[in-house]
Design an enzyme around this catalytic site. Structure first.
Site, PDB file in Angstrom:
ATOM      1  N   TYR A 146       5.987  64.710 -23.619  1.00 46.60           N
ATOM      2  CA  TYR A 146       6.994  65.552 -22.960  1.00 46.60           C
ATOM      3  C   TYR A 146       7.895  64.714 -22.055  1.00 46.60           C
ATOM      4  CZ  TYR A 146       8.817  68.953 -19.579  1.00 46.60           C
ATOM      5  OH  TYR A 146       9.635  69.693 -18.763  1.00 46.60           O
ATOM      6  N   VAL A 190       2.487  77.009 -11.182  1.00 42.94           N
ATOM      7  CA  VAL A 190       1.345  77.559 -10.446  1.00 42.94           C
ATOM      8  C   VAL A 190       1.711  78.842  -9.692  1.00 42.94           C
ATOM      9  CG1 VAL A 190       1.648  76.113  -8.364  1.00 42.94           C
ATOM     10  CG2 VAL A 190      -0.620  76.950  -8.990  1.00 42.94           C
TER      11      VAL A 190
HETATM   12  C1  UD2 Z   1       4.812  69.970 -13.163  1.00 42.77           C
HETATM   13  C2  UD2 Z   1       5.293  70.604 -14.433  1.00 42.77           C
HETATM   14  C3  UD2 Z   1       4.778  69.880 -15.615  1.00 42.77           C
HETATM   15  C4  UD2 Z   1       5.116  68.424 -15.517  1.00 42.77           C
HETATM   16  C5  UD2 Z   1       4.577  67.884 -14.216  1.00 42.77           C
HETATM   17  C6  UD2 Z   1       4.961  66.451 -14.011  1.00 42.77           C
HETATM   18  C7  UD2 Z   1       5.652  72.963 -14.108  1.00 42.77           C
HETATM   19  C8  UD2 Z   1       5.103  74.288 -14.362  1.00 42.77           C
HETATM   20  N1  UD2 Z   1       4.847  71.963 -14.511  1.00 42.77           N
HETATM   21  O1  UD2 Z   1       3.420  70.090 -13.063  1.00 42.77           O
HETATM   22  O2  UD2 Z   1       5.357  70.416 -16.789  1.00 42.77           O
HETATM   23  O3  UD2 Z   1       6.519  68.277 -15.573  1.00 42.77           O
HETATM   24  O4  UD2 Z   1       5.125  68.620 -13.129  1.00 42.77           O
HETATM   25  O5  UD2 Z   1       4.487  65.978 -12.819  1.00 42.77           O
HETATM   26  O6  UD2 Z   1       6.737  72.776 -13.613  1.00 42.77           O
HETATM   27  N2  UD2 Z   1      -2.821  74.516 -10.373  1.00 42.77           N
HETATM   28  C9  UD2 Z   1      -3.951  75.225 -10.020  1.00 42.77           C
HETATM   29  N3  UD2 Z   1      -4.269  76.334 -10.731  1.00 42.77           N
HETATM   30  C10 UD2 Z   1      -3.513  76.789 -11.787  1.00 42.77           C
HETATM   31  C11 UD2 Z   1      -2.365  76.052 -12.134  1.00 42.77           C
HETATM   32  C12 UD2 Z   1      -2.041  74.922 -11.412  1.00 42.77           C
HETATM   33  O7  UD2 Z   1      -4.664  74.838  -9.077  1.00 42.77           O
HETATM   34  O8  UD2 Z   1      -3.862  77.808 -12.384  1.00 42.77           O
HETATM   35  C13 UD2 Z   1      -2.491  73.302  -9.610  1.00 42.77           C
HETATM   36  C14 UD2 Z   1      -2.259  72.106 -10.506  1.00 42.77           C
HETATM   37  O9  UD2 Z   1      -3.469  71.465 -10.813  1.00 42.77           O
HETATM   38  C15 UD2 Z   1      -1.310  71.277  -9.642  1.00 42.77           C
HETATM   39  C16 UD2 Z   1      -0.516  72.318  -8.859  1.00 42.77           C
HETATM   40  O10 UD2 Z   1      -1.259  73.519  -8.951  1.00 42.77           O
HETATM   41  O11 UD2 Z   1      -2.021  70.459  -8.761  1.00 42.77           O
HETATM   42  C17 UD2 Z   1       0.857  72.535  -9.422  1.00 42.77           C
HETATM   43  O12 UD2 Z   1       0.727  72.766 -10.805  1.00 42.77           O
HETATM   44  P1  UD2 Z   1       1.965  73.088 -11.771  1.00 42.77           P
HETATM   45  O13 UD2 Z   1       1.472  73.054 -13.160  1.00 42.77           O
HETATM   46  O14 UD2 Z   1       2.679  74.283 -11.302  1.00 42.77           O
HETATM   47  O15 UD2 Z   1       2.974  71.891 -11.496  1.00 42.77           O
HETATM   48  P2  UD2 Z   1       2.814  70.326 -11.651  1.00 42.77           P
HETATM   49  O16 UD2 Z   1       3.677  69.732 -10.592  1.00 42.77           O
HETATM   50  O17 UD2 Z   1       1.410  69.887 -11.668  1.00 42.77           O
END
Ligand code: UD2
Length: 312
Positions: A146, A190
């Site tokens: 990606y 999230v």
């Molecule tokens: C974002 C992007 C991803 C990628 C990444 C690169 C989104 C949705 N995702 O991921 O596609 O570009 O950045 O760095 O924009 N979490 C929980 N429980 C849940 C879901 C998530 O604890 O049910 C945690 C997850 O492990 C993370 C945080 O929440 O630490 C944010 O998660 P996310 O998927 O919204 O975003 P991110 O920054 O990890």
């Protein structure tokens, strides 16, 4: 009135952008295969034309571009899941890169004259580098198909500008949130998952200790940024972070959401996700230089988000 193409216009960001463009009296054409988006998101207006198509249908896209000669083109269609790209790198590459390259090629070969082509990239291109906040000049380290496709397509955009004179610009989105974000995948944003848990009174799985920080940017600020980048001629053949320049931990954003909604999030903790980034924060000086200023802080954004969910 401008004629605008939005690929991925039935999705979260694309459809909110479409709302705004229609409100301003523009004619909007949406191409979306509804893999993540939904027809419910699309504004009901005689000024909107919707095609349920994949951008990988090169024949369709080429014909559409030639027939319309759009003023503005927003390339928001993507398989926006890192996990999916790891499972199906060839299929996601076809969407995240090749389809966009075909669009550029059609514009070049057919000598079409859009005022701007805006490509949506991601903070994922920075990977896990230690430098914070991330500037557009920070080192990049795309760690998934990606992120590789997003970065390579950015380069195509920038260099099609330099090589063939096409006016392109790329956005590196940080953590965008707000109404219409689809919570259906475990890899959805999230805050869309937290929202869904609040609405349904479900249990939210928190990965890790909750100390991970993100730069959460509200959808209205993202739409502002897209419009600024499209309509500012100096923003050309270049890449811009789109974020707030502020950071908050996951536990704190959950607390803020509890205050905004007046409800409690039921949390169960699990091991941190493999490959999860600990901290993410943008430097938005470059975008600010074009007159962008984020208007919605996390407290206000979560309140707006919750209100929108109540109306539904
Ligand atoms: C974002 C992007 C991803 C990628 C990444 C690169 C989104 C949705 N995702 O991921 O596609 O570009 O950045 O760095 O924009 N979490 C929980 N429980 C849940 C879901 C998530 O604890 O049910 C945690 C997850 O492990 C993370 C945080 O929440 O630490 C944010 O998660 P996310 O998927 O919204 O975003 P991110 O920054 O990890």
């Amino acid at each position: 009135m401008s004629k605008v193409l939005i690929t991925g216009g039935a999705g979260f960001i694309g459809s909110t952008l479409a709302d705004k463009l229609v409100e301003e009296g523009n004619e909007v054409v949406i191409v979306d295969d509804l893999s993540m988006g939904s027809t419910e998101n699309i504004p009901q207006s005689i000024n909107v034309t919707f095609y349920e198509e994949s951008i990988t249908n090169h024949f369709f896209m080429t014909k559409l571009l030639i027939t319309n000669n759009f003023d503005y083109i927003y390339l928001l269609a993507a398989v926006a899941s890192v996990a999916d790209s790891i499972e199906r790198p060839i299929e996601t590459h076809a969407v995240n890169q090749n389809a966009n390259l075909n669009i550029l090629e059609t514009i070049r070969k057919e000598k079409l004259t859009p005022k701007k082509i805006v490509f949506s990239s991601s903070a994922a291109v920075y990977g896990n580098g230690p430098e914070l906040p991330k500037k557009e000049t920070s080192s990049i380290d795309p760690m998934s198909p990606y992120a590789i496709d997003k970065f390579a397509t950015e380069r195509f955009m920038v260099d099609y500008g330099k090589l063939y004179g096409l006016p392109t610009v790329c956005t590196r989105f940080f953590n965008v949130y707000g109404p219409k974000q689809n919570p259906k995948s475990p890899y959805s944003g999230v805050l869309s998952i937290v929202s869904d848990c609040l609405v349904r009174d479900d249990i939210f799985t928190l990965f890790g200790d909750g100390s991970q920080t993100r730069d959460y940017v509200y959808i209205d600020d993202v739409v502002d940024a897209l419009l600024i980048l499209a309509t500012t001629p100096e923003a050309k053949n270049d890449v811009y972070n789109v974020a707030t320049g502020e950071t908050i931990s996951l536990v704190d954003v959950i607390k803020a959401y509890e205050s905004a909604s007046g409800r409690k999030v039921k949390v169960v903790k699990k091991e941190a996700r493999l490959g999860d980034v600990q901290d993410s924060l943008a430097d938005i000086t470059k975008l600010r230089g074009l007159g962008y200023e984020p208007k919605v802080n996390v407290t206000a954004g979560l309140a707006k988000y919750w209100d929108a969910l109540q109306e539904k």
